[in-house]
Write an enzyme that holds these catalytic residues in place. Structure first.
Site, PDB file in Angstrom:
ATOM      1  N   GLU A 138       0.801  -1.240   0.000  1.00  8.45           N
ATOM      2  CA  GLU A 138       0.000   0.000   0.000  1.00  8.45           C
ATOM      3  C   GLU A 138       0.830   1.286   0.000  1.00  8.45           C
ATOM      4  OE1 GLU A 138      -2.855  -0.345   3.187  1.00  8.45           O
ATOM      5  OE2 GLU A 138      -3.538  -2.300   2.471  1.00  8.45           O
ATOM      6  N   ASN A 180       2.048  -5.125  -3.181  1.00  6.21           N
ATOM      7  CA  ASN A 180       0.643  -5.424  -2.900  1.00  6.21           C
ATOM      8  C   ASN A 180      -0.132  -4.140  -2.627  1.00  6.21           C
ATOM      9  OD1 ASN A 180      -1.378  -7.511  -2.241  1.00  6.21           O
ATOM     10  ND2 ASN A 180      -1.231  -6.775  -0.122  1.00  6.21           N
ATOM     11  N   HIS A 216     -10.481  -5.905  -2.208  1.00  9.59           N
ATOM     12  CA  HIS A 216     -11.560  -5.678  -1.231  1.00  9.59           C
ATOM     13  C   HIS A 216     -12.680  -4.994  -2.005  1.00  9.59           C
ATOM     14  CE1 HIS A 216      -9.078  -6.910   2.117  1.00  9.59           C
ATOM     15  NE2 HIS A 216      -8.130  -6.074   1.750  1.00  9.59           N
ATOM     16  N   GLU A 243      -6.287 -10.504  -1.173  1.00 17.15           N
ATOM     17  CA  GLU A 243      -7.080 -10.248   0.044  1.00 17.15           C
ATOM     18  C   GLU A 243      -8.573 -10.203  -0.293  1.00 17.15           C
ATOM     19  OE1 GLU A 243      -5.613  -6.834   2.259  1.00 17.15           O
ATOM     20  OE2 GLU A 243      -3.525  -7.395   1.902  1.00 17.15           O
ATOM     21  N   ASP A 245     -12.310 -10.085  -0.637  1.00 14.68           N
ATOM     22  CA  ASP A 245     -13.590 -10.145   0.068  1.00 14.68           C
ATOM     23  C   ASP A 245     -14.546  -9.219  -0.663  1.00 14.68           C
ATOM     24  OD1 ASP A 245     -12.610  -7.690   1.093  1.00 14.68           O
ATOM     25  OD2 ASP A 245     -12.212  -8.522   3.068  1.00 14.68           O
TER      26      ASP A 245
HETATM   27  O1  G2I Z   1      -7.684  -3.497   6.366  1.00 15.53           O
HETATM   28  C1  G2I Z   1      -7.788  -4.705   5.660  1.00 15.53           C
HETATM   29  C2  G2I Z   1      -6.468  -5.132   5.077  1.00 15.53           C
HETATM   30  C3  G2I Z   1      -6.011  -4.143   4.007  1.00 15.53           C
HETATM   31  N1  G2I Z   1      -4.789  -4.577   3.378  1.00 15.53           N
HETATM   32  C4  G2I Z   1      -3.683  -4.893   4.278  1.00 15.53           C
HETATM   33  C5  G2I Z   1      -4.131  -5.837   5.383  1.00 15.53           C
HETATM   34  O2  G2I Z   1      -3.068  -6.061   6.276  1.00 15.53           O
HETATM   35  C6  G2I Z   1      -5.343  -5.318   6.103  1.00 15.53           C
HETATM   36  O3  G2I Z   1      -5.668  -6.253   7.136  1.00 15.53           O
HETATM   37  C7  G2I Z   1      -6.242  -5.724   8.294  1.00 15.53           C
HETATM   38  C8  G2I Z   1      -6.598  -6.858   9.237  1.00 15.53           C
HETATM   39  O4  G2I Z   1      -7.569  -7.661   8.644  1.00 15.53           O
HETATM   40  C9  G2I Z   1      -7.166  -6.281  10.547  1.00 15.53           C
HETATM   41  O5  G2I Z   1      -7.326  -7.339  11.500  1.00 15.53           O
HETATM   42  O6  G2I Z   1      -5.330  -4.839   8.915  1.00 15.53           O
HETATM   43  C10 G2I Z   1      -5.908  -4.199  10.043  1.00 15.53           C
HETATM   44  C11 G2I Z   1      -4.980  -3.131  10.549  1.00 15.53           C
HETATM   45  O7  G2I Z   1      -4.798  -2.126   9.636  1.00 15.53           O
HETATM   46  C12 G2I Z   1      -6.227  -5.246  11.116  1.00 15.53           C
HETATM   47  O8  G2I Z   1      -6.878  -4.617  12.188  1.00 15.53           O
HETATM   48  C13 G2I Z   1      -6.198  -4.695  13.408  1.00 15.53           C
HETATM   49  C14 G2I Z   1      -6.833  -3.692  14.344  1.00 15.53           C
HETATM   50  O9  G2I Z   1      -6.671  -2.381  13.787  1.00 15.53           O
HETATM   51  C15 G2I Z   1      -6.160  -3.726  15.671  1.00 15.53           C
HETATM   52  O10 G2I Z   1      -6.797  -2.862  16.562  1.00 15.53           O
HETATM   53  C16 G2I Z   1      -6.150  -5.162  16.186  1.00 15.53           C
HETATM   54  O11 G2I Z   1      -5.394  -5.237  17.372  1.00 15.53           O
HETATM   55  O12 G2I Z   1      -6.284  -5.962  13.950  1.00 15.53           O
HETATM   56  C17 G2I Z   1      -5.555  -6.091  15.129  1.00 15.53           C
HETATM   57  C18 G2I Z   1      -5.557  -7.563  15.576  1.00 15.53           C
HETATM   58  O13 G2I Z   1      -6.881  -8.034  15.731  1.00 15.53           O
END
Ligand code: G2I
Length: 429
Positions: A138, A180, A216, A243, A245
């Protein structure tokens, strides 16, 4: 590394097996702490033959303090994958988000050096175990500019992305190295900015093997989704749906099917990953964006994907990852010789050193390098350094000292300052 192409399940009845029949993988993002939930792991193991850590291989997770690495969750996922014949995507070495607090507060060459050290250490830890790394995630801006996103990493200099790719290649030559991003689902200003970067990297020999399209998606799919994948593939890189969805609604199953068909229609599209397993596992919560409902039942979207996989024809042509053009080793007089190639930026560098054994072979070797004044070695891999400034001696480690005639060992080191003009000399024992 090679990727598992079959699963234990019979061909054509699961996502992984059907994708494997077409020479592709079908993966899921995994929250590692859910691996102990059997309802979750049952679906994962039955349907998917590739995994990626949803959060656990990100910088904030695995280097919580500078220089202190914690790979326990990532290792757990890799072990699960190996035990179940799944390949692993690595996500992600560098990203503007989910950085540890200590890195968020850094800038300039201190941040650049820390970032490259992170790439080197993490890729080295997982060396040989990762099918493809999202080296950089990103880094491009949304909107019409087609340019880079502002971030602390970007402010270290525009060459931060290529420095990261070179460091990743040096650390794990067998992994495919991907860029990515999201909002790249058709031919638009952002995807074109990335396209131009990839074209530039290929023309200059910067090691890049693949581009990840996060996908997404909302309630419609860009009509040129497949054409966009194809134009990247035509640059000589693999493409992957990384990714996936899709927002729930009448179109969800159709969109999932269309994305799957698009990947199968592009011979260099090597696989698809959904960003989670069940709707309730998804970061998109109420969008119900995945292929299994919260009870683990297959949704219409699942059937659309499986049917598309089974209807698809052809196998992909995936040449092995391109390696940088070999530098001609110097003539091997005496016991051994050494050559160095540099990946430099303002304030730092990574040096990759090739040691070539002479006609008698070696039992061990020593390479001396005189650093330019002001330069110092901060980190070494696949060798042991004595000293950090002036003339530094690098000795083999136990597994790479014994070389037969003409055989090559490689080691590397990272430094601050300028590494330009170093001439290594090699002594064999
Ligand atoms: O935002 C969706 C994805 C976009 N592309 C890059 C990916 O790495 C990203 O994944 C998401 C995860 O699915 C989330 O799970 O990235 C987020 C962070 O930017 C993740 O969220 C984080 C929460 O912000 C935190 O508060 C939490 O502690 O997940 C963490 C673990 O549950």
């Amino acid at each position: 590394m090679t990727m598992a192409m079959t699963t234990g399940a019979s061909a054509g009845t699961t996502l992984g097996a059907s994708a494997a029949e077409k020479g592709r993988y079908f993966g899921a993002a995994v929250a590692v702490n859910k691996l102990s939930t059997s309802a979750y792991t049952t679906i994962l193991n039955r349907e998917f033959n590739s995994v990626v850590a949803e959060n656990e291989m990100k910088w904030a997770s695995n280097e919580p303090q500078q220089g202190v690495f914690n790979h326990s969750s990532g290792d757990r996922l890799v072990s699960h994958a190996q035990a179940n014949g799944m390949s692993v995507r690595g996500h992600t070495l560098l990203w503007h988000a989910q950085q540890p607090g200590w890195a968020q507060g850094m800038s300039g060459s201190a941040l650049r050096n820390a970032a490259i050290n992170h790439v080197t250490q993490v890729a080295t830890h997982y060396r040989g175990k990762i099918y493809a790394w999202d080296v950089v995630n990103e880094a491009f801006a949304d909107g019409g500019s087609g340019g880079r996103r502002d971030s602390n990493l970007q402010r270290t200099g525009n060459d931060w992305i290529e420095a990261a790719f070179r460091a990743a290649r040096a650390a794990d030559p067998g992994a495919k190295l991907c860029y990515n991003d999201y909002n790249t689902d058709g031919i638009n200003a952002k995807s074109t900015g990335i396209y131009n970067m990839v074209r530039d990297f290929k023309s200059r020999g910067v090691p890049i093997d693949c581009v990840g399209f996060q996908s997404h998606l909302g309630t419609s799919l860009a009509s040129d989704y497949q054409a966009n994948l194809q134009r990247f593939a035509d640059l000589g890189v693999d493409v992957q749906i990384t990714e996936l969805d899709v927002m729930t609604g009448g179109n969800q199953a159709n969109i999932y099917g269309a994305v799957t068909r698009a990947c199968l229609a592009v011979s260099r599209c090597t696989g698809i990953t959904t960003w989670g397993v069940r709707d309730c596992d998804s970061w998109r919560g109420s969008d119900n964006a995945l292929l299994f409902d919260c009870n683990g039942n297959k949704k219409a979207a699942y059937t659309a994907v499986l049917n598309a996989l089974n209807a698809g024809t052809g196998t992909p042509t995936t040449p092995p990852p391109t390696t940088p053009p070999p530098t001609t080793p110097p003539p091997t007089t005496g016991g051994c010789s050494a050559s160095v190639s540099l990946n430099s930026w303002n304030g730092g560098f990574v040096a990759s050193v090739k040691v070539t054994a002479g006609s008698a072979g070696t039992n061990g070797w020593n390479v001396s390098v005189t650093l330019p004044s002001g330069a110092s070695v901060t980190n070494t891999w696949s060798a042991t350094a004595s000293g950090s400034t002036g003339t530094v001696r690098f000795a083999n480690v136990d597994y790479n000292g014994r070389l037969t005639a003409g055989q090559v060992a490689e080691f590397g080191f990272q430094g601050t300052g300028s590494g330009t003009g170093m001439t290594p000399t090699c002594t064999a024992s």
